[in-house]
Design a protein around this motif. Structure first.
Motif, mmCIF file in Angstrom:
data_model
loop_
_atom_site.group_PDB
_atom_site.id
_atom_site.type_symbol
_atom_site.label_atom_id
_atom_site.label_comp_id
_atom_site.label_asym_id
_atom_site.label_seq_id
_atom_site.Cartn_x
_atom_site.Cartn_y
_atom_site.Cartn_z
ATOM 1 N N MET A 113 -28.170 -1.708 26.373
ATOM 2 C CA MET A 113 -29.066 -1.230 24.924
ATOM 3 C C MET A 113 -27.982 -1.151 23.620
ATOM 4 S SD MET A 113 -30.904 -0.083 22.660
ATOM 5 C CE MET A 113 -31.900 0.620 21.904
ATOM 6 N N GLY A 114 -26.547 -0.990 24.007
ATOM 7 C CA GLY A 114 -25.571 -1.731 23.509
ATOM 8 C C GLY A 114 -25.113 -3.018 22.751
ATOM 9 N N LEU A 115 -25.107 -4.141 23.786
ATOM 10 C CA LEU A 115 -24.997 -5.211 23.444
ATOM 11 C C LEU A 115 -26.112 -5.622 21.993
ATOM 12 C CD1 LEU A 115 -23.233 -6.575 26.538
ATOM 13 C CD2 LEU A 115 -21.822 -6.291 24.673
ATOM 14 N N ALA A 116 -27.770 -5.036 22.889
ATOM 15 C CA ALA A 116 -28.488 -5.639 22.352
ATOM 16 C C ALA A 116 -28.114 -5.045 20.825
ATOM 17 C CB ALA A 116 -29.900 -4.841 22.641
ATOM 18 N N VAL A 117 -28.040 -4.186 20.325
ATOM 19 C CA VAL A 117 -27.997 -3.585 18.689
ATOM 20 C C VAL A 117 -26.654 -4.393 18.435
ATOM 21 C CG1 VAL A 117 -27.228 -1.606 17.431
ATOM 22 C CG2 VAL A 117 -28.790 -1.584 19.127
ATOM 23 N N THR A 118 -25.569 -4.335 19.151
ATOM 24 C CA THR A 118 -24.505 -5.317 18.462
ATOM 25 C C THR A 118 -24.938 -6.936 18.569
ATOM 26 O OG1 THR A 118 -23.355 -4.454 20.607
ATOM 27 C CG2 THR A 118 -22.192 -6.231 18.770
ATOM 28 N N PHE A 119 -25.405 -7.385 18.822
ATOM 29 C CA PHE A 119 -25.780 -8.437 18.018
ATOM 30 C C PHE A 119 -26.771 -8.616 17.364
ATOM 31 C CE2 PHE A 119 -29.864 -11.765 18.285
ATOM 32 C CZ PHE A 119 -28.345 -13.003 18.654
ATOM 33 N N VAL A 120 -28.140 -7.427 17.061
ATOM 34 C CA VAL A 120 -28.240 -7.279 15.874
ATOM 35 C C VAL A 120 -27.709 -6.972 14.541
ATOM 36 C CG1 VAL A 120 -30.685 -6.217 14.538
ATOM 37 C CG2 VAL A 120 -30.427 -7.363 16.779
ATOM 38 N N LEU A 121 -26.634 -6.660 14.844
ATOM 39 C CA LEU A 121 -25.409 -5.864 13.395
ATOM 40 C C LEU A 121 -24.969 -6.888 13.403
ATOM 41 C CD1 LEU A 121 -26.267 -3.113 12.371
ATOM 42 C CD2 LEU A 121 -24.009 -2.481 14.708
ATOM 43 N N VAL A 122 -24.751 -8.021 14.327
ATOM 44 C CA VAL A 122 -23.652 -8.768 13.559
ATOM 45 C C VAL A 122 -23.819 -9.499 12.378
ATOM 46 C CG1 VAL A 122 -22.424 -10.725 14.488
ATOM 47 C CG2 VAL A 122 -22.028 -8.773 15.532
#
Lengths: 191, 203
Positions: free
Chosen positions: B40-49
Motif C-alpha cells: 500500500m505504501g509503495l502504491a501511495v508513494t508512486f501516486v504522490l510523486v
C-alpha cells in the motif's frame, strides 16, 4: 426481508467506521461536539444516498454498455465531486438554516472515503437500484451512529485527565478501539 | 527550500499518519500484515510523486477556482494506472488490498500535499516532497503492520517469528487492534517529540 438484512448489515455488522475503516478522517475530526456530529452524520447520509443513486446510473447506463469499466474510479470520483458541489449550491439557495447547519461539512465530504467506498462496494456486489439506496441509507445510519456515540464519549472525556501524550487524536483512536470491540459483538448476526 | 530538505521532512516533521494526521483509513484497514503495508505504501508513494510533479507543472495553467477538481482528475488518472498495474503484476496483493486501492484517490495525504505544497513550489522540489512523504507513510505502514502481524499472527513478512508454543494474540489483527495499535503509537510519538522539546499535539 432481504432489504432489511442489507440495512442491518450496513449499519451494525459491517459498520463503515468501526469495522470497515471508511470515513475515519471526519470521525476523528468532527466528533468533538454532539451537535456537529449529528449535522455531519446527516449531511453524509444525504450525500451517500444521492451518490449511490447517481453512480448506479453511471455504472449501468454509461460504463458497462460502453465497456469502459476500468474508468470506474475516475468516473465515480468526478461524479461525486460534482454532486457535492451541486448539493451545496441547492442547499444554499433553498434553505439558509440548513446551509448554516451543514454547509461547512459539505466540501469535506468529497474526500470522505465512505462515499467512494460505498459506490465501489455497490458496483462490486451488483446490487439492484432499490438495494443500492437501502445500502446507502444503512451505511449513513451506521456512520451517524458511530459519530454520535464517539461525540457523546468525547464530551465526557473533556472532564477526564488524559495523559498529555494521548490528548487529541490518540485518545480518540483508543476509544474507537473499545467501540469497535463492542461492535464485534454483532459479527455473529445472520440475515 | 532545497529538494533534499523537502525529501527529509517527510521522514519526521511531516511523517504521515502520525505527524500529519491524514490517510488514517488505509493505515488502519490494510495493516494486518507488514507485507500489505509495504504494498500500500509503495502504491501511495508512486501516486504522490507523480501527482505532486504534475500538479506543480500545471500550477500556472490551472485556474484557481477549479483547482481542487483538476487535482482530483490528475490523482484519479494515476490511481487507475496503479490499479491496472497491480492487477496485472501483483494479482494476489491487489485482491487482498481490494477496495483500498481505488480508494487511494480519496486519501487526504495526496490532495493535501497537492494543495499545500505542490501548487506553490517548483517541480523538482514538489516531486522530492512527494517521495519523502510517501516513503515516510510506507515506513509508518510497515511499522504498524509489523506490530500487528507479529503479535496477531506470530509471523513477520509471512515468516514465523516465535517457536511453536506461541499462541497468536488474535485481537491485534481484528478491527479493535488496529485502533489500539495506532492510538498507542501516536501517543509514543507525541511523548518522544515532547522529550525532544518539540511542542506538538494532534487535534
Amino acid at each position: 426481508m432481504e432489504l432489511f438484512g442489507i440495512f442491518i448489515t450496513a449499519t451494525l455488522i459491517n459498520n463503515f467506521v468501526l469495522s470497515q475503516f471508511l470515513g475515519i478522517c471526519p470521525f476523528v475530526g468532527v466528533s468533538g461536539k454532539l451537535s456537529s456530529a449529528v449535522s455531519m452524520g446527516m449531511a453524509t447520509t444525504f450525500v451517500l444516498t444521492m451518490a449511490a443513486m447517481v453512480t448506479y446510473l453511471v455504472q449501468h447506463f454509461i460504463l458497462l454498455p460502453l465497456g469502459i469499466g476500468f474508468l470506474q474510479t475516475v468516473a465515480f470520483i468526478l461524479v461525486i465531486a460534482a454532486l457535492v458541489q451541486f448539493v451545496e449550491m441547492v442547499i444554499k439557495k433553498v434553505s439558509t438554516a440548513l446551509y448554516r447547519a451543514l454547509g461547512i461539512f459539505l466540501p469535506l465530504i468529497t474526500t470522505n472515503c465512505a462515499i467512494m467506498g460505498l459506490c465501489i462496494f455497490a458496483a462490486m456486489k451488483d446490487l439492484s437500484f432499490i438495494a443500492c439506496i437501502v445500502f446507502a441509507i444503512g451505511a449513513g445510519a451506521g456512520f451517524t451512529l458511530a459519530l454520535v456515540l464517539m461525540a457523546g464519549i468525547r464530551e465526557e472525556l473533556e472532564l477526564a485527565s488524559v495523559p498529555r501524550a494521548l490528548r487529541g487524536a490518540g485518545i480518540t483512536l483508543l476509544t474507537a478501539g473499545i467501540l469497535a470491540l463492542s461492535f464485534m459483538g454483532f459479527a455473529g448476526m445472520k440475515f | 527550500m532545497t529538494a533534499v530538505r523537502a525529501l527529509t521532512h517527510g521522514f519526521w516533521r511531516n511523517l504521515p499518519p502520525f505527524r500529519l494526521v491524514l490517510g488514517l483509513c488505509p493505515a488502519l484497514a490494510i495493516t494486518t500484515a507488514a507485507e500489505y503495508g509495504l504494498g500500500m505504501g509503495l502504491a501511495v508513494t508512486f501516486v504522490l510523486v507523480f501527482s505532486n510533479a504534475l500538479v506543480s507543472l500545471l500550477r500556472r495553467v490551472i485556474p484557481d477556482e477549479v483547482r481542487i477538481a483538476s487535482f482530483i482528475v490528475v490523482i484519479a488518472t494515476l490511481v487507475v494506472l496503479v490499479e491496472l498495474a497491480m492487477k496485472a503484476y501483483f494479482y494476489p496483493l491487489s485482491r487482498t488490498l481490494g477496495i483500498y486501492v481505488p480508494l487511494i484517490v480519496v486519501n487526504c495525504i495526496i490532495l493535501g500535499r497537492a494543495e499545500a505544497f505542490a501548487s506553490r513550489n517548483p517541480v523538482l522540489v514538489s516531486a522530492a516532497d512527494g517521495l519523502g512523504v510517501g516513503l515516510g507513510y510506507t515506513i509508518s505502514l510497515i511499522v504498524v503492520g509489523s506490530l500487528r502481524e507479529i503479535l496477531g499472527a506470530g509471523t513477520w513478512f509471512g515468516r514465523p517469528v516465535f517457536g511453536d508454543g506461541f499462541e497468536p494474540f488474535g485481537f491485534m489483527v481484528k478491527a479493535p487492534g488496529a485502533f489500539l495499535c495506532l492510538g498507542l503509537l501516536l501517543g509514543v510519538m507525541n511523548a518522544w517529540s515532547r522529550r525532544r522539546g518539540e511542542i506538538f499535539v494532534q487535534t
